[in-house]
Design a protein around this motif. Structure first.
Motif, PDB file in Angstrom:
ATOM      1  N   ASN A 125       0.834  -1.194   0.000  1.00 21.66           N
ATOM      2  CA  ASN A 125       0.000   0.000   0.000  1.00 21.66           C
ATOM      3  C   ASN A 125       0.871   1.246   0.000  1.00 21.66           C
ATOM      4  N   LEU A 126       2.012   1.171   0.686  1.00 21.64           N
ATOM      5  CA  LEU A 126       2.948   2.293   0.681  1.00 21.64           C
ATOM      6  C   LEU A 126       3.446   2.565  -0.731  1.00 21.64           C
ATOM      7  N   MET A 127       3.681   1.516  -1.497  1.00 25.15           N
ATOM      8  CA  MET A 127       4.172   1.696  -2.861  1.00 25.15           C
ATOM      9  C   MET A 127       3.120   2.324  -3.765  1.00 25.15           C
ATOM     10  N   THR A 128       1.847   2.259  -3.366  1.00 23.87           N
ATOM     11  CA  THR A 128       0.787   2.846  -4.182  1.00 23.87           C
ATOM     12  C   THR A 128       0.319   4.188  -3.620  1.00 23.87           C
ATOM     13  N   LEU A 129       1.016   4.689  -2.589  1.00 24.56           N
ATOM     14  CA  LEU A 129       0.646   5.979  -2.015  1.00 24.56           C
ATOM     15  C   LEU A 129       1.034   7.094  -2.974  1.00 24.56           C
ATOM     16  N   GLU A 130       0.058   7.797  -3.474  1.00 22.94           N
ATOM     17  CA  GLU A 130       0.306   8.913  -4.382  1.00 22.94           C
ATOM     18  C   GLU A 130       0.188  10.214  -3.596  1.00 22.94           C
ATOM     19  N   TYR A 161       7.077   9.915  -3.982  1.00 22.35           N
ATOM     20  CA  TYR A 161       6.678   8.514  -3.887  1.00 22.35           C
ATOM     21  C   TYR A 161       7.767   7.682  -3.219  1.00 22.35           C
ATOM     22  N   PHE A 162       7.401   6.459  -2.849  1.00 24.17           N
ATOM     23  CA  PHE A 162       8.329   5.505  -2.259  1.00 24.17           C
ATOM     24  C   PHE A 162       8.829   4.568  -3.344  1.00 24.17           C
ATOM     25  N   SER A 163      10.125   4.299  -3.350  1.00 26.43           N
ATOM     26  CA  SER A 163      10.697   3.381  -4.337  1.00 26.43           C
ATOM     27  C   SER A 163      11.581   2.353  -3.644  1.00 26.43           C
ATOM     28  N   PRO A 164      11.347   1.056  -3.882  1.00 26.99           N
ATOM     29  CA  PRO A 164      12.202   0.016  -3.323  1.00 26.99           C
ATOM     30  C   PRO A 164      13.347  -0.360  -4.271  1.00 26.99           C
ATOM     31  N   TYR A 217       9.732  15.459   2.625  1.00 29.47           N
ATOM     32  CA  TYR A 217      10.069  14.115   3.094  1.00 29.47           C
ATOM     33  C   TYR A 217       9.416  13.821   4.439  1.00 29.47           C
ATOM     34  N   LYS A 218       9.548  14.745   5.392  1.00 28.67           N
ATOM     35  CA  LYS A 218       8.964  14.522   6.725  1.00 28.67           C
ATOM     36  C   LYS A 218       7.448  14.411   6.648  1.00 28.67           C
ATOM     37  N   SER A 219       6.844  15.214   5.790  1.00 31.39           N
ATOM     38  CA  SER A 219       5.390  15.146   5.649  1.00 31.39           C
ATOM     39  C   SER A 219       4.968  13.821   5.016  1.00 31.39           C
ATOM     40  N   PHE A 220       5.756  13.322   4.058  1.00 26.12           N
ATOM     41  CA  PHE A 220       5.449  12.031   3.427  1.00 26.12           C
ATOM     42  C   PHE A 220       5.555  10.900   4.448  1.00 26.12           C
ATOM     43  N   VAL A 221       6.587  10.942   5.283  1.00 33.05           N
ATOM     44  CA  VAL A 221       6.760   9.921   6.331  1.00 33.05           C
ATOM     45  C   VAL A 221       5.537   9.899   7.241  1.00 33.05           C
ATOM     46  N   PHE A 222       5.047  11.080   7.593  1.00 29.71           N
ATOM     47  CA  PHE A 222       3.848  11.179   8.432  1.00 29.71           C
ATOM     48  C   PHE A 222       2.640  10.575   7.726  1.00 29.71           C
ATOM     49  N   GLU A 223       2.399  10.965   6.472  1.00 26.51           N
ATOM     50  CA  GLU A 223       1.236  10.475   5.739  1.00 26.51           C
ATOM     51  C   GLU A 223       1.311   8.963   5.526  1.00 26.51           C
ATOM     52  N   ALA A 224       2.493   8.468   5.199  1.00 27.98           N
ATOM     53  CA  ALA A 224       2.647   7.029   4.965  1.00 27.98           C
ATOM     54  C   ALA A 224       2.286   6.233   6.209  1.00 27.98           C
ATOM     55  N   ASN A 225       2.646   6.753   7.367  1.00 25.49           N
ATOM     56  CA  ASN A 225       2.322   6.063   8.609  1.00 25.49           C
ATOM     57  C   ASN A 225       0.834   6.099   8.894  1.00 25.49           C
ATOM     58  N   THR A 226       0.171   7.200   8.528  1.00 23.47           N
ATOM     59  CA  THR A 226      -1.262   7.304   8.816  1.00 23.47           C
ATOM     60  C   THR A 226      -2.092   6.403   7.920  1.00 23.47           C
ATOM     61  N   VAL A 227      -1.659   6.172   6.676  1.00 26.64           N
ATOM     62  CA  VAL A 227      -2.477   5.380   5.760  1.00 26.64           C
ATOM     63  C   VAL A 227      -2.067   3.914   5.686  1.00 26.64           C
ATOM     64  N   ASP A 273       0.287   2.337   8.268  1.00 27.08           N
ATOM     65  CA  ASP A 273       0.876   1.835   9.518  1.00 27.08           C
ATOM     66  C   ASP A 273       2.335   1.418   9.343  1.00 27.08           C
ATOM     67  N   ILE A 274       3.020   2.018   8.379  1.00 31.42           N
ATOM     68  CA  ILE A 274       4.433   1.716   8.163  1.00 31.42           C
ATOM     69  C   ILE A 274       5.282   2.796   8.808  1.00 31.42           C
ATOM     70  N   THR A 275       6.344   2.384   9.481  1.00 31.63           N
ATOM     71  CA  THR A 275       7.309   3.314  10.036  1.00 31.63           C
ATOM     72  C   THR A 275       8.464   3.449   9.058  1.00 31.63           C
ATOM     73  N   ILE A 276       8.717   4.671   8.616  1.00 29.30           N
ATOM     74  CA  ILE A 276       9.818   4.951   7.697  1.00 29.30           C
ATOM     75  C   ILE A 276      10.903   5.688   8.462  1.00 29.30           C
ATOM     76  N   GLU A 277      12.137   5.177   8.385  1.00 29.25           N
ATOM     77  CA  GLU A 277      13.254   5.799   9.084  1.00 29.25           C
ATOM     78  C   GLU A 277      14.396   6.075   8.122  1.00 29.25           C
ATOM     79  N   SER A 278      15.110   7.173   8.355  1.00 31.29           N
ATOM     80  CA  SER A 278      16.330   7.449   7.608  1.00 31.29           C
ATOM     81  C   SER A 278      17.339   6.339   7.873  1.00 31.29           C
ATOM     82  N   THR A 279      17.956   5.833   6.805  1.00 31.67           N
ATOM     83  CA  THR A 279      18.907   4.741   6.959  1.00 31.67           C
ATOM     84  C   THR A 279      20.124   4.989   6.075  1.00 31.67           C
ATOM     85  N   PRO A 280      21.201   5.542   6.628  1.00 31.82           N
ATOM     86  CA  PRO A 280      22.412   5.754   5.833  1.00 31.82           C
ATOM     87  C   PRO A 280      22.960   4.435   5.305  1.00 31.82           C
ATOM     88  N   ASN A 281      23.554   4.485   4.126  1.00 28.71           N
ATOM     89  CA  ASN A 281      24.149   3.283   3.541  1.00 28.71           C
ATOM     90  C   ASN A 281      25.586   3.154   4.033  1.00 28.71           C
TER      91      ASN A 281
END
Length: 418
Positions: free
Chosen positions: A132-137, A146-149, A190-200, A202-210
């Motif tokens: 569902n996160l991948m289809t969040l427009e 958008y989110f990209s894996p 980015y921060k607003s997208f992280v918030f919206e993604a969690n509300t629709v 229930d996914i937690t998105i975190e910054s993850t350095p490579n």
């Protein structure tokens, strides 16, 4: 290299774009050691035009040259395993100049004037939520968010230039596209997208350095596409809401329920000042709109003084209660109420929704205080949630904080207290 079967064609729609793509591939091949694409430029030059009035039969098309179509690229210099990476053709054209000016920030952000990538990791309970996160427009002015894996060639290349030992990894990104982007703008989006993604979802998105050899082994089976739901959400973007969303995201990404409760409570506290001001303003407006305001006497002035005194809400508990009663939507909170106060809230619900929300607010304040104050200095009120149910309270506060943020964002900028 892919060979073109004799019965297949490469087609294009725009001659100028085709030539730009070919020139970019030639230039990148000179600039980047071991750079290659899935087709020889000589094959691309032999492509045929695909007219709108008489299009080429799709069955004979091997490859399409178009801005939003992908092309596979390979770079021997930083990809020893031979893995090809997909790049939008329009991005490949921009790469010719973009890679000279693009920034890599703390191994987590890629920034250029038209592309921003934020490397992330995700956690969720259900695989369906992930897709569902991948289809969040997301909608944010003229930006595409958008989110990209998918692995990013741009991100990997800058890692390589910085001497990273493993520039190609199992990446996932929040992607922002637009014209004349600024880094500050992208970070807010980015921060607003992280918030919206969690509300629709229930996914937690975190910054993850490579970091070197940091390989993400996160795999999910793809669910039935018929089960997927596409969400279209307009992002909440302004300087005022950026501050409160940042508090929410800190709470969401925290593994400690106590700390999450404190940060979610900070969201309520932040919004409460505007709620209180709004309440006072409404009451004062009623008084000043009365006929008595046209010729105020001493009694009228005294009434005004009492009005402001009665609505001063000097105690945090009063402000939070009013905030929960103003912003809370009981139907979304009912199944998240901690079992310790469930019976009490149900009893209050018989009196009215405001009473039930007030009971929830009392327990939030009491529990927040019990966590924030030293045990020796704190006197229990009897409304605290026990520690073994902090995870339940944290989930309740997560949803309540969402409701408060949306209420706050809906207010006029002139009425928000920052």
């Amino acid at each position: 290299m892919n060979e073109i079967p004799e019965d297949k064609l490469i087609v294009h729609y725009d001659e100028e774009f085709k030539n730009q793509l070919i020139d970019s591939i030639d230039n990148l091949s000179k600039k980047i050691d071991g750079f290659d694409t899935e087709f020889e430029t000589s094959d691309l030059k032999e492509s045929v035009i695909d007219p709108e009035d008489n299009p080429v039969d799709a069955d004979v098309v091997a490859f399409v040259i178009a801005p939003d179509e992908e092309i596979e690229v390979y770079c021997e210099a930083f990809n020893e395993y031979g893995e090809c990476l997909s790049v939008l053709q329009k991005d490949l054209i921009n790469l010719d100049t973009e890679l000279e000016t693009a920034q890599l920030i703390d191994y987590v952000e890629y920034f250029s004037s038209n592309l921003y990538l934020h490397r992330v990791s995700t956690t969720c309970d259900e695989s369906l939520s992930y897709f569902n996160l991948m289809t969040l427009e997301a909608v944010a002015d003229d930006l595409k968010v958008y989110f990209s894996p998918e692995i990013s060639f741009q991100f990997s290349y800058l890692l390589y230039k910085n001497g990273h030992k493993e520039p190609v990894s199992h990446d996932a990104f929040v992607v922002i596209r637009g014209e004349n982007l600024t880094l500050d703008q992208c970070r807010k989006v980015y921060k607003s997208f992280v918030f919206e993604a969690n509300t629709v979802s229930d996914i937690t998105i975190e910054s993850t350095p490579n970091e070197p050899f940091d390989i993400d082994d996160f795999f999910l089976e793809e669910p039935d596409k018929d089960q997927l739901t596409t969400f279209k959400r307009r992002l909440i973007l302004c300087d005022d809401t950026d501050k409160v969303i940042q508090l929410y995201n800190k709470a969401m990404c925290c593994d400690d329920d106590e700390v999450s409760i404190l940060f979610y409570s900070k969201v309520l506290e932040f919004v409460s000042e505007t709620v209180v001001r709004s309440k006072i303003t409404d009451e004062a407006r009623k008084a000043l709109s009365s006929n008595r305001a046209m010729n105020p006497d001493a009694n009228f002035i005294k009434e005004l003084q009492n009005l402001f005194k009665d609505h001063s809400y000097q105690k945090d508990a009063d402000s939070i209660k009013l905030t929960v009663q103003t912003c809370g939507y009981m139907s979304d909170l009912e199944d998240k109420i901690p079992s310790h106060i469930k019976r009490k809230v149900d009893t209050e619900r018989k009196k009215g929704v405001l009473e039930a929300l007030g009971s929830i607010a009392d327990s939030i304040t009491a529990t927040r205080n019990s966590i924030a104050h030293a045990k020796a200095n704190y006197r229990p009120s009897g409304k605290e949630i026990p520690e073994d149910q902090y995870n339940e309270l944290s989930e309740l506060l997560r949803v309540l904080a969402q409701q408060c943020i949306r209420w706050y964002a809906a207010q006029s900028p002139l009425t928000r207290v920052k």
